[in-house]
Scaffold this active site. Structure first.
Site, mmCIF file in Angstrom:
data_model
loop_
_atom_site.group_PDB
_atom_site.id
_atom_site.type_symbol
_atom_site.label_atom_id
_atom_site.label_comp_id
_atom_site.label_asym_id
_atom_site.label_seq_id
_atom_site.Cartn_x
_atom_site.Cartn_y
_atom_site.Cartn_z
ATOM 1 N N LYS A 120 0.826 -1.206 0.000
ATOM 2 C CA LYS A 120 0.000 0.000 0.000
ATOM 3 C C LYS A 120 0.864 1.261 0.000
ATOM 4 C CE LYS A 120 -3.791 -2.263 2.480
ATOM 5 N NZ LYS A 120 -4.441 -2.481 3.775
ATOM 6 N N ASP B 140 -11.064 2.013 4.191
ATOM 7 C CA ASP B 140 -11.222 0.562 4.069
ATOM 8 C C ASP B 140 -12.690 0.149 4.139
ATOM 9 O OD1 ASP B 140 -9.238 -1.224 3.430
ATOM 10 O OD2 ASP B 140 -8.401 -1.343 5.443
ATOM 11 N N GLN C 53 -4.622 -1.859 10.079
ATOM 12 C CA GLN C 53 -4.387 -3.174 9.496
ATOM 13 C C GLN C 53 -4.823 -4.280 10.456
ATOM 14 O OE1 GLN C 53 -3.341 -3.722 6.322
ATOM 15 N NE2 GLN C 53 -3.728 -5.879 6.702
#
Length: 294
Positions: A53, A120, A97
């Protein structure tokens, strides 16, 4: 003859498009979009994904930051970091994450993320907006799959899409997006999972089969019909000392026997993964534009 849904090549094209747009903004003296990743602990897969990313962000001209925190970080320490990022006007979007260490309540942390920076699409607010078809962010992997199908001109209208897996990250949002009333969806959708009886009787009906069950090489040739469009979301690293790296990569589909029956198929790797990251960048650019009323 089977054709490849090449997510890797498409991702390069889409990143070029995004980079051109970012250059237009920075040429006017504006700061670039800023994407942050919060990484708690030293999980190898998570570190690899965050690094991807970070690399992709820089390729399109974003500012990229990573908050690396030890596995011993307390829930309160992480919560304070989330609040700091929520209030930082220089941050357009950020991700936490997963998985988090077991002593941390994931739901509390995820739902503390500002919905306006939740690129996300993990918060209950953005998932609710998706279900209601309201403006908001869309989950990166399912939206990446939709983009892949759209860009390759796959006919979806009236087709039977079977989704294998019901996670909140892939399966359930996939069901929602593919059944939407638009020309790149309009599918009749069946969602299957570990408690589905006679699973293969459903997967064999699929015109479009999206596999996100999390089991290596689970789908075999007898489970699909000829001409199916097959999207394999799974990715697994399997130990194998006979391989140069000591492992091999596979998906949720046994591709060596299934691919020849497909009209279109995603490779593993190089299928849905690159589009997941591109969608995350697109969500960040969307947040940036909203922040500056562009």
């Amino acid at each position: 003859m089977t054709k490849i849904l090449d997510g890797k090549t498409l991702a390069i094209t889409m990143k070029d498009e995004m980079a051109n747009e970012v250059r237009q903004f920075t040429a006017k003296g504006m700061r670039p979009p800023h994407l942050v990743a919060v990484l708690v602990g030293d999980d190898g897969a998570s570190q690899t994904y965050v690094a991807s990313k970070e690399k992709a962000s820089k390729e399109v001209g974003f500012t990229s930051s990573v908050y690396r925190m030890p596995a011993t970080t307390s829930e309160e320490e992480l919560y304070k970091t989330i609040q700091f990022l929520n209030n930082d006007d220089e941050v357009d979007g950020y991700i936490v994450q997963l998985p988090l260490p077991k002593h941390i309540n994931e739901n509390r942390i995820i739902n503390a993320i500002s919905p306006e920076k939740d690129v996300d699409c993990f918060t209950a607010v953005n998932l609710g907006r998706m279900v209601l078809n309201e403006d908001g962010f869309l989950p990166a992997t399912p939206m990446g799959v939709c983009t892949l199908l759209e860009r390759y001109g796959i006919e979806t209208d009236g087709k039977h899409c079977v989704v294998l897996g019901r996670s909140n990250i892939v399966g359930t949002p996939m069901m929602n997006l593919m059944s939407r009333n638009n020309k790149h969806a309009n599918c009749t959708v069946t969602i299957c999972h570990s408690h589905t009886k006679d699973l293969a009787s459903f997967t064999r009906q699929a015109d479009i089969l999206v596999v996100a069950i999390g089991k290596p090489e689970f789908v075999t040739a007898d489970m699909v019909k000829d001409g199916v469009v097959l999207v394999d979301v799974g990715i697994h690293r399997i130990a194998d000392e006979s391989k140069p790296k000591g492992y091999y990569i596979c998906g949720d589909v046994k591709h060596d026997e299934v691919d020849e029956k497909c009209s279109w198929v995603t490779p593993v790797p190089g299928g849905t993964g690159p589009l997941t990251i591109v969608t995350l960048l697109e969500n960040t650019l969307k947040a940036y534009k909203k922040h500056f009323n562009l």
